[in-house]
Each structure stands twice: as C-alpha cells, then as structure tokens.
Design a protein around this motif. Structure first.
Motif, mmCIF file in Angstrom:
data_model
loop_
_atom_site.group_PDB
_atom_site.id
_atom_site.type_symbol
_atom_site.label_atom_id
_atom_site.label_comp_id
_atom_site.label_asym_id
_atom_site.label_seq_id
_atom_site.Cartn_x
_atom_site.Cartn_y
_atom_site.Cartn_z
ATOM 1 N N THR A 81 29.611 31.162 17.484
ATOM 2 C CA THR A 81 29.352 31.631 16.122
ATOM 3 C C THR A 81 30.603 32.279 15.533
ATOM 4 O O THR A 81 30.987 32.005 14.391
ATOM 5 C CB THR A 81 28.183 32.637 16.117
ATOM 6 O OG1 THR A 81 26.999 31.974 16.582
ATOM 7 C CG2 THR A 81 27.939 33.173 14.721
ATOM 8 N N MET A 82 31.248 33.136 16.329
ATOM 9 C CA MET A 82 32.477 33.782 15.881
ATOM 10 C C MET A 82 33.578 32.761 15.630
ATOM 11 O O MET A 82 34.264 32.779 14.596
ATOM 12 C CB MET A 82 32.927 34.807 16.925
ATOM 13 C CG MET A 82 34.315 35.389 16.704
ATOM 14 S SD MET A 82 35.641 34.394 17.465
ATOM 15 C CE MET A 82 35.244 34.584 19.207
ATOM 16 N N ALA A 83 33.756 31.844 16.592
ATOM 17 C CA ALA A 83 34.853 30.884 16.513
ATOM 18 C C ALA A 83 34.697 29.950 15.319
ATOM 19 O O ALA A 83 35.675 29.640 14.617
ATOM 20 C CB ALA A 83 34.923 30.085 17.809
ATOM 21 N N ARG A 84 33.469 29.522 15.048
ATOM 22 C CA ARG A 84 33.260 28.586 13.950
ATOM 23 C C ARG A 84 33.222 29.281 12.597
ATOM 24 O O ARG A 84 33.430 28.631 11.562
ATOM 25 C CB ARG A 84 31.995 27.768 14.195
ATOM 26 C CG ARG A 84 32.236 26.708 15.261
ATOM 27 C CD ARG A 84 31.057 25.869 15.580
ATOM 28 N NE ARG A 84 31.460 24.751 16.436
ATOM 29 C CZ ARG A 84 30.656 24.169 17.318
ATOM 30 N NH1 ARG A 84 29.401 24.575 17.442
ATOM 31 N NH2 ARG A 84 31.105 23.168 18.048
ATOM 32 N N LYS A 85 32.997 30.577 12.594
ATOM 33 C CA LYS A 85 33.150 31.322 11.343
ATOM 34 C C LYS A 85 34.626 31.357 10.957
ATOM 35 O O LYS A 85 34.989 31.211 9.782
ATOM 36 C CB LYS A 85 32.614 32.744 11.502
ATOM 37 C CG LYS A 85 32.706 33.570 10.228
ATOM 38 C CD LYS A 85 32.123 34.966 10.413
ATOM 39 C CE LYS A 85 32.238 35.773 9.129
ATOM 40 N NZ LYS A 85 31.689 37.160 9.304
ATOM 41 N N ALA A 86 35.481 31.538 11.961
ATOM 42 C CA ALA A 86 36.926 31.564 11.709
ATOM 43 C C ALA A 86 37.489 30.168 11.504
ATOM 44 O O ALA A 86 38.428 29.983 10.719
ATOM 45 C CB ALA A 86 37.639 32.246 12.882
ATOM 46 N N GLN A 87 36.917 29.179 12.220
ATOM 47 C CA GLN A 87 37.417 27.808 12.172
ATOM 48 C C GLN A 87 36.239 26.860 11.920
ATOM 49 O O GLN A 87 35.682 26.273 12.843
ATOM 50 C CB GLN A 87 38.100 27.457 13.513
ATOM 51 C CG GLN A 87 39.226 28.371 13.931
ATOM 52 C CD GLN A 87 40.488 28.170 13.098
ATOM 53 O OE1 GLN A 87 40.649 27.153 12.402
ATOM 54 N NE2 GLN A 87 41.397 29.121 13.158
ATOM 55 N N PRO A 88 35.820 26.715 10.672
ATOM 56 C CA PRO A 88 34.663 25.848 10.376
ATOM 57 C C PRO A 88 34.865 24.434 10.916
ATOM 58 O O PRO A 88 35.936 23.847 10.774
ATOM 59 C CB PRO A 88 34.614 25.859 8.851
ATOM 60 C CG PRO A 88 35.262 27.150 8.453
ATOM 61 C CD PRO A 88 36.359 27.363 9.458
ATOM 62 N N GLY A 89 33.821 23.913 11.548
ATOM 63 C CA GLY A 89 33.883 22.563 12.103
ATOM 64 C C GLY A 89 34.577 22.479 13.448
ATOM 65 O O GLY A 89 34.800 21.377 13.959
ATOM 66 N N LEU A 90 34.901 23.613 14.043
ATOM 67 C CA LEU A 90 35.616 23.634 15.315
ATOM 68 C C LEU A 90 34.909 22.780 16.372
ATOM 69 O O LEU A 90 33.709 22.904 16.591
ATOM 70 C CB LEU A 90 35.718 25.084 15.822
ATOM 71 C CG LEU A 90 36.402 25.296 17.172
ATOM 72 C CD1 LEU A 90 37.920 25.132 17.036
ATOM 73 C CD2 LEU A 90 36.074 26.690 17.726
ATOM 74 N N ILE A 91 35.677 21.919 17.031
ATOM 75 C CA ILE A 91 35.167 21.166 18.176
ATOM 76 C C ILE A 91 35.240 22.075 19.397
ATOM 77 O O ILE A 91 36.311 22.587 19.737
ATOM 78 C CB ILE A 91 36.000 19.896 18.421
ATOM 79 C CG1 ILE A 91 35.912 18.950 17.222
ATOM 80 C CG2 ILE A 91 35.548 19.194 19.694
ATOM 81 C CD1 ILE A 91 36.882 17.780 17.295
ATOM 82 N N MET A 92 34.111 22.293 20.046
ATOM 83 C CA MET A 92 34.084 23.108 21.262
ATOM 84 C C MET A 92 33.904 22.201 22.472
ATOM 85 O O MET A 92 33.084 21.281 22.460
ATOM 86 C CB MET A 92 32.968 24.147 21.202
ATOM 87 C CG MET A 92 33.208 25.205 20.144
ATOM 88 S SD MET A 92 32.119 26.628 20.319
ATOM 89 C CE MET A 92 32.633 27.292 21.909
ATOM 90 N N VAL A 93 34.697 22.474 23.488
ATOM 91 C CA VAL A 93 34.644 21.676 24.710
ATOM 92 C C VAL A 93 34.448 22.630 25.889
ATOM 93 O O VAL A 93 35.388 23.020 26.576
ATOM 94 C CB VAL A 93 35.935 20.839 24.888
ATOM 95 C CG1 VAL A 93 35.807 19.921 26.104
ATOM 96 C CG2 VAL A 93 36.232 20.018 23.639
ATOM 97 N N ASP A 94 33.205 23.051 26.090
ATOM 98 C CA ASP A 94 32.873 23.912 27.231
ATOM 99 C C ASP A 94 32.620 22.987 28.421
ATOM 100 O O ASP A 94 31.504 22.584 28.699
ATOM 101 C CB ASP A 94 31.632 24.759 26.912
ATOM 102 C CG ASP A 94 31.400 25.848 27.945
ATOM 103 O OD1 ASP A 94 32.273 26.041 28.809
ATOM 104 O OD2 ASP A 94 30.343 26.501 27.895
ATOM 105 N N ARG A 95 33.675 22.671 29.121
ATOM 106 C CA ARG A 95 33.687 21.582 30.099
ATOM 107 C C ARG A 95 32.582 21.713 31.147
ATOM 108 O O ARG A 95 32.426 22.759 31.757
ATOM 109 C CB ARG A 95 35.032 21.508 30.801
ATOM 110 C CG ARG A 95 36.221 21.307 29.883
ATOM 111 C CD ARG A 95 37.499 21.165 30.674
ATOM 112 N NE ARG A 95 37.557 19.897 31.386
ATOM 113 C CZ ARG A 95 38.342 19.690 32.447
ATOM 114 N NH1 ARG A 95 39.072 20.678 32.942
ATOM 115 N NH2 ARG A 95 38.347 18.504 33.027
ATOM 116 N N THR A 96 31.835 20.644 31.312
ATOM 117 C CA THR A 96 30.768 20.460 32.306
ATOM 118 C C THR A 96 29.500 21.248 32.004
ATOM 119 O O THR A 96 28.494 21.059 32.680
ATOM 120 C CB THR A 96 31.215 20.788 33.753
ATOM 121 O OG1 THR A 96 31.267 22.201 33.940
ATOM 122 C CG2 THR A 96 32.557 20.145 34.077
#
Length: 476
Positions: free
Chosen positions: A271-286
């Motif tokens: 939530t924090m990361a996408r507020k700062a970077q809208p549309g952020l691709i997150m790759v929480d591996r595995t």
C-alpha cells in the motif's frame, strides 16, 4: 590468519558455493494470480514488451570476489576455511564496509553496456542478504554512504545507478532483500546464527520482530519515495514470509523452516509502495499471490510455454556478482536462451557484477556488445512480441507481433554449424502469397510448403551468426 591466504582459500571454495547455489533453485510453480489494479496491469503489459533486462549484484562481496552474502550463512552446503571461527569470519566479511571505496564508480558505463546489448530494464541490488545498503538509508549506518565512500559526491549509489539507466530509457527495478543478516532485529547476537532464518523465536520476542518489520518498511519507503520513478520492487529472500504460505516449493529448498511466522506485513508495504509509485510491479519471489506480479525461475528455463508473466534470471558468468577470472557465456548461448525464453512467454534478466572499483570487467562489456550485434538487427522478433500456440519446431522458435499480424520464426544456429541452403519447420504454415522476410537484412526469401513443412531458401552469401529471424503471415 593471513588475509591473502584466507581470500585464496575462499576463492578455492567459490566454485563449490556456486554449484551449491545452482542447486538451490526454485522449482516451477503452477500458481499465478493476476493483479487487479489496472495501473499494475498496464505497467506489467509494458514490462512484457521489454523482454531483456540486466540485474546488477554489487556489494561487499565484490571486494574479495566471492559469492554474494552466502558465505556468512551457516548451512551445510557452504564451505569455509576450518581454521577460522565462524564469528571471526563474519567479522572479517562485514569489515569490508570499512574498505569499500569504489572511486571509479561508473553507472553510465553499465547503462551504456546494457543498452548496447539490447536490454530494456534494470534490477539493481539495493541491499542483499548481508544487510549492506547500496543506498543512503537513514535506518542503519551499514551502507555505502557511511564508509570510505561517504564523502564522494556519488555516495548515494542507487540514486546514480537509477539515473544513469533512466537516461538510457530503461524501466527501473529495485532489488531488496527481505532478510537482513546484519540487523540485530533479524540475526540477534544473543543467539547463534544457525541458518538463513531469523535466529530467535518471534513468538517469544514479538517486540524485536516488530522492530524488524518497521526497519524493513522504512527502508523500502526510502527507496520508493527518495529515488525517482521506480517500476519494479524485486523482493528476494522468499523464506521471509507468513508461515501459512510455506508450501512444498519452499520445503524443496532444503532449508530449515522455523515454527513461527516471519511475516513482515506485505499488504502494508505494498500500500505504501504503490502510493508512492502508482502501478508498481511487485515481485515477492515465491510468495505466490497478490504481490508476486511475475514469477522468477532462477538459472533455468521452464520446460513448457507459460501464459502468465515470468522471467528467467540467469548469470552471464558463473556468479551473480564479480568473481576474478569468471567464465562468461558466449553471446550465441545468451541469444539462444533469450529466443527460447521469449518464445515460451518470458523475459531474460541477465546478471552481471561490477568490480570493486565500480566499473564493469572488460570481458562483460565485450560479451554484451556481441549480444547487441544480434538484438540490434533482429529485435523486431523479440521486443513487443507475444506467444504463439505453436512455439517450437526443432532449432526454430516462434513469436508473434503484439497485434497478431506477423509471425516471427527464429532459427538458432548451433556452434560451428555451417548454414544450410534451406531451413524448414513444421507448424505456423505461411499464408499463401505472404512475403518471407529475413529481418536482419530486409531480404525477401523464396519459400514453399511441402508435406506440411515450410522450406525457406537462404542466400548463399549469409554470414549470420547466433540466429536467423524471419517475418511472415499465417492464414487465420
């Protein structure tokens, strides 16, 4: 022990470290969850156009030229000199923070080499498992910006890496290790560090784990808020996860699984990361689900075509980071892997490691330049493409344009192979009357269909290496 002797012993063991790491690879998952956020979907589609990226591992491990972080982890597959105690070894490793002074730091060189190779996106290691930050974090003094490099105008390394690659048109990704072996909130010195996991019972000391969660959240917040536009948050260390998500895939790694949950509250971070970077691709591996927007098979290519977003992350040499006298893959091998990966629906993230002084090895630049000789004239068959149902026939792999109007056939030339007068493939029969174009030369070639097989005549004067790419149309 004499420091030079210790380094020699470590380097002697390095090949066994690398072999072991190759065997610590994530098996293919069958679970993928498409993101629901339209901005994430849009950025993910854009990322799927890029196909070829660079992952840069650079940190303390570059100084002795050893495998990144793992030598300070006490697990059975890791070998160290038996005459030095484990605690002394960790101190020796972490003390490289007092020596790391990359006065020739040249991210513009890295970015140019990547662009010349045909790469389109970057993943930069802002912090590996050893906890040493390659950015100016306010959460710890254990960073490149606090040691001998502190007075350099480019001490905030990540900022200048991201800037250099942005100027070359790259999508920007920040690698971040969820575990932090230097943090007292993860590896508490009260206890031995038995393996890669946190070394105290979180259920018994919840306040300490909450401190680690805050520390992790704050560092990621710094990266998301202080370093310009970021497209990808690439999170490594998949054993740091809610206990209920531990599955057969995690168990197959052979690592111990604690009885408590190493949950760092990914929804709050996202939530924090996408507020700062809208549309952020997150790759929480595995950690399959809402925050693994694409999957990352490591050092291998899936056996079959996949219809969801993924990338193969592979090393150009034998190691992720810099190792003296490393052996690098020939350009043809990289091109062939890229072709196969793209035909199967993925992207290739190729790993390189700068030297301790902040420059790339000459051999790396030479290999990237050689790869670029192929991508620069054949990229139409790679970039902005999507998968086809019939994606392989022998040495030939197939992609199609994003709008579906053109099919691309890519014939991978074997080492030492003398080009034949004709090549052929099954499936993807060209539409009657279509033009068969050799992409690299814009030649129109003669072709025919015989017994369900497409046969293409090659010019006698071709000097192509690595692969031949053709464009044509097929009947609907």
């Amino acid at each position: 022990m004499n420091r030079k002797l210790l380094i020699i012993l470590i380097l002697t063991c390095c090949s066994s470290f690398l072999f072991a790491q190759q065997n610590d690879i994530m098996p293919q998952s069958t679970h993928y969850e498409w993101p629901k956020d339209p901005l994430v979907k849009e950025k993910l589609d854009n990322w799927q156009d890029k196909k070829f990226g660079m992952i840069v591992h650079w940190g303390l491990y570059a100084i002795p030229g050893i495998i990144e972080s793992w030598t300070i982890c006490s697990e059975d597959w890791i070998e160290r000199d038996s005459t030095i105690s484990y605690e002394d070894y960790k101190k020796w490793y972490w003390d490289f923070s007092k020596q790391f002074n990359p006065t020739k730091f040249n991210p513009e060189q890295w970015a140019k080499a990547g662009k010349d190779a045909g790469m389109k996106y970057l993943v930069f290691t802002t912090k590996h498992h050893d906890g040493f930050a390659m950015f100016d974090t306010k959460q710890s003094d254990f960073s490149i910006a606090k040691g001998p490099f502190a007075n350099n105008p480019r001490a905030d390394v990540a900022k200048y890496v991201f800037d250099a690659f942005r100027k070359q048109g790259f999508m920007i990704g920040a690698y971040f290790s969820k575990p932090d072996w230097h943090s007292q909130y993860y590896w508490w010195q009260k206890y031995a560090t038995a393996d890669r996991n946190n070394n105290y019972d979180i259920r018994k000391y919840p306040w300490r784990w909450n401190m680690f969660k805050n520390y992790t959240y704050n560092q990621i917040s710094e990266l998301m808020n202080n370093y310009g536009s970021v497209d990808i948050l690439w999170l490594d260390g998949g054993w740091v996860r809610p206990l209920e998500t531990v599955n057969e895939e995690v168990l197959s790694w052979g690592a111990n699984i604690p009885k408590w949950s190493q949950d760092i509250d990914m929804p709050k971070i996202a939530t924090m990361a996408r507020k700062a970077q809208p549309g952020l691709i997150m790759v929480d591996r595995t950690v399959h689900g809402s925050y693994e927007n694409y999957q990352t098979p490591e050092q291998r290519i899936p056996e079959k075509q996949l219809d969801y977003p993924w990338e193969s992350c592979m090393t150009l040499g034998g190691a992720w980071g810099f190792v003296p006298n490393d052996k690098y893959k020939p350009a043809a091998e990289v091109v062939h892997k890229l072709v196969e990966i793209v035909a199967k629906g993925g992207s290739l993230l190729l790993g390189i490691g700068p030297k301790p002084d902040g420059t790339l090895p000459a051999e790396v630049i030479a290999q990237l330049n050689e790869i670029g000789k192929w991508t620069s004239v054949n990229g139409k068959a790679i970039y902005n493409t999507r998968i086809t149902k019939n994606y392989n026939s022998g040495q030939t792999w197939f992609t199609q344009s994003k709008d579906g109007r053109s099919i691309y056939a890519i014939y991978c030339i074997k080492p030492e192979e003398k080009l034949p007068k004709t090549i052929s493939w099954k499936g993807n029969i060209p539409k009657k009357g279509t033009t068969m174009k050799l992409i690299s030369k814009s030649y129109n070639l003669k072709w025919k269909v015989l017994n369900g097989e497409t046969i293409v005549e090659l010019p006698s004067n071709l000097s192509e290496r690595n692969a031949l790419a053709f464009e044509f149309q097929v009947a609907n």
